[in-house]
Each structure stands twice: as C-alpha cells, then as structure tokens.
Scaffold this motif. Sequence first.
Motif, PDB file in Angstrom:
ATOM      1  N   UNK A   1     -15.236  60.166  13.921  1.00  0.00           N
ATOM      2  CA  UNK A   1     -15.976  59.532  15.012  1.00  0.00           C
ATOM      3  C   UNK A   1     -17.485  59.651  14.763  1.00  0.00           C
ATOM      4  N   UNK A   2     -17.916  60.856  14.375  1.00  0.00           N
ATOM      5  CA  UNK A   2     -19.340  61.095  14.140  1.00  0.00           C
ATOM      6  C   UNK A   2     -19.894  60.095  13.130  1.00  0.00           C
ATOM      7  N   UNK A   3     -19.179  59.907  12.033  1.00  0.00           N
ATOM      8  CA  UNK A   3     -19.663  59.051  10.957  1.00  0.00           C
ATOM      9  C   UNK A   3     -19.319  57.573  11.143  1.00  0.00           C
ATOM     10  N   UNK A   4     -18.668  57.231  12.247  1.00  0.00           N
ATOM     11  CA  UNK A   4     -18.333  55.840  12.502  1.00  0.00           C
ATOM     12  C   UNK A   4     -17.198  55.318  11.632  1.00  0.00           C
TER      13      UNK A   4
ATOM     14  N   UNK B   1     -24.351  68.169   2.571  1.00  0.00           N
ATOM     15  CA  UNK B   1     -23.892  69.522   2.244  1.00  0.00           C
ATOM     16  C   UNK B   1     -22.865  70.056   3.215  1.00  0.00           C
ATOM     17  N   UNK B   2     -22.199  69.172   3.936  1.00  0.00           N
ATOM     18  CA  UNK B   2     -21.170  69.541   4.918  1.00  0.00           C
ATOM     19  C   UNK B   2     -21.741  70.424   6.030  1.00  0.00           C
ATOM     20  N   UNK B   3     -23.031  70.260   6.322  1.00  0.00           N
ATOM     21  CA  UNK B   3     -23.702  71.054   7.355  1.00  0.00           C
ATOM     22  C   UNK B   3     -24.285  70.144   8.438  1.00  0.00           C
ATOM     23  N   UNK B   4     -23.898  70.369   9.694  1.00  0.00           N
ATOM     24  CA  UNK B   4     -24.462  69.550  10.776  1.00  0.00           C
ATOM     25  C   UNK B   4     -25.984  69.617  10.839  1.00  0.00           C
ATOM     26  N   UNK B   5     -26.566  70.735  10.481  1.00  0.00           N
ATOM     27  CA  UNK B   5     -28.025  70.880  10.545  1.00  0.00           C
ATOM     28  C   UNK B   5     -28.750  69.944   9.587  1.00  0.00           C
ATOM     29  N   UNK B   6     -28.050  69.415   8.605  1.00  0.00           N
ATOM     30  CA  UNK B   6     -28.667  68.510   7.630  1.00  0.00           C
ATOM     31  C   UNK B   6     -28.457  67.032   7.964  1.00  0.00           C
ATOM     32  N   UNK B   7     -27.764  66.763   9.054  1.00  0.00           N
ATOM     33  CA  UNK B   7     -27.531  65.377   9.445  1.00  0.00           C
ATOM     34  C   UNK B   7     -28.823  64.740   9.922  1.00  0.00           C
ATOM     35  N   UNK B   8     -28.989  63.435   9.698  1.00  0.00           N
ATOM     36  CA  UNK B   8     -30.142  62.749  10.301  1.00  0.00           C
ATOM     37  C   UNK B   8     -29.995  62.746  11.823  1.00  0.00           C
ATOM     38  N   UNK B   9     -31.090  62.517  12.507  1.00  0.00           N
ATOM     39  CA  UNK B   9     -31.141  62.658  13.972  1.00  0.00           C
ATOM     40  C   UNK B   9     -30.028  61.918  14.699  1.00  0.00           C
ATOM     41  N   UNK B  10     -29.756  60.666  14.328  1.00  0.00           N
ATOM     42  CA  UNK B  10     -28.744  59.900  15.062  1.00  0.00           C
ATOM     43  C   UNK B  10     -27.353  60.507  14.896  1.00  0.00           C
ATOM     44  N   UNK B  11     -27.022  60.913  13.685  1.00  0.00           N
ATOM     45  CA  UNK B  11     -25.709  61.537  13.461  1.00  0.00           C
ATOM     46  C   UNK B  11     -25.650  62.930  14.076  1.00  0.00           C
ATOM     47  N   UNK B  12     -26.743  63.669  14.015  1.00  0.00           N
ATOM     48  CA  UNK B  12     -26.779  65.004  14.617  1.00  0.00           C
ATOM     49  C   UNK B  12     -26.571  64.916  16.130  1.00  0.00           C
TER      50      UNK B  12
END
Length: 100
Positions: free
Chosen positions: A28-31, A62-73
């Motif tokens: 869902x997060x990644x569409x 890197x499989x880390x939520x902290x590295x997601x761009x703002x919209x995905x985060x």
Amino acid sequence: MNESKYIGIEQDRHNGMTHLGRIVRDAWVFGILPESETCAGWDHSQMQNLYEKVHAAWAPYGHLPSRLPADLKDRHTRIYKQAIQTAKAKGWNPELGEDD
C-alpha cells in the motif's frame, strides 16, 4: 497462510501485524496495491510475487522508513500508525514473548 491461501490482512492475527500483513501494508505504501486490497484468498505464489515487488521497492531506501522521501514516509506513518492503534485496541502487545 491457511490451506495455501492468505486469509487477508483484516482477518490476519493482531490486525495484520504479521510478516504477511506487513508485506500487504508496504505494498500500500509504495502504491503496488490499492489500500482497499486485503489479499484475502491469495495463494502462496501471489504472496511471493507481492513480497518480491515490495522488497524491490524498499531496496533504494535500504529497507528503512527513515530513508523514504517525504510523501512515502507520510503514507508509511499514516498506514502503520492506524494499524498499530487498531491492533493495540484489539489486545495486541508489541512486546516480544518467549516464543517470538
């Protein structure tokens, strides 16, 4: 998976706070999937294909939520915050037990 079919995130243990439930939420997060898709009735092959797509989508971050761009985060935070709140309300305890 029960009888080689996934029961769907809404019927999964602890409001889907399982390995398969996280795969669905990450899709869902990644569409990859619409948030209305629960994957109920999906067989092992379909879930494996979904896992591979989700894994590939996470790779650049890197499989880390902290590295997601703002919209995905933001989407990740919204989806998981709601899931955790609902799971806790239904009695889920995030602490690992002796069997975990």
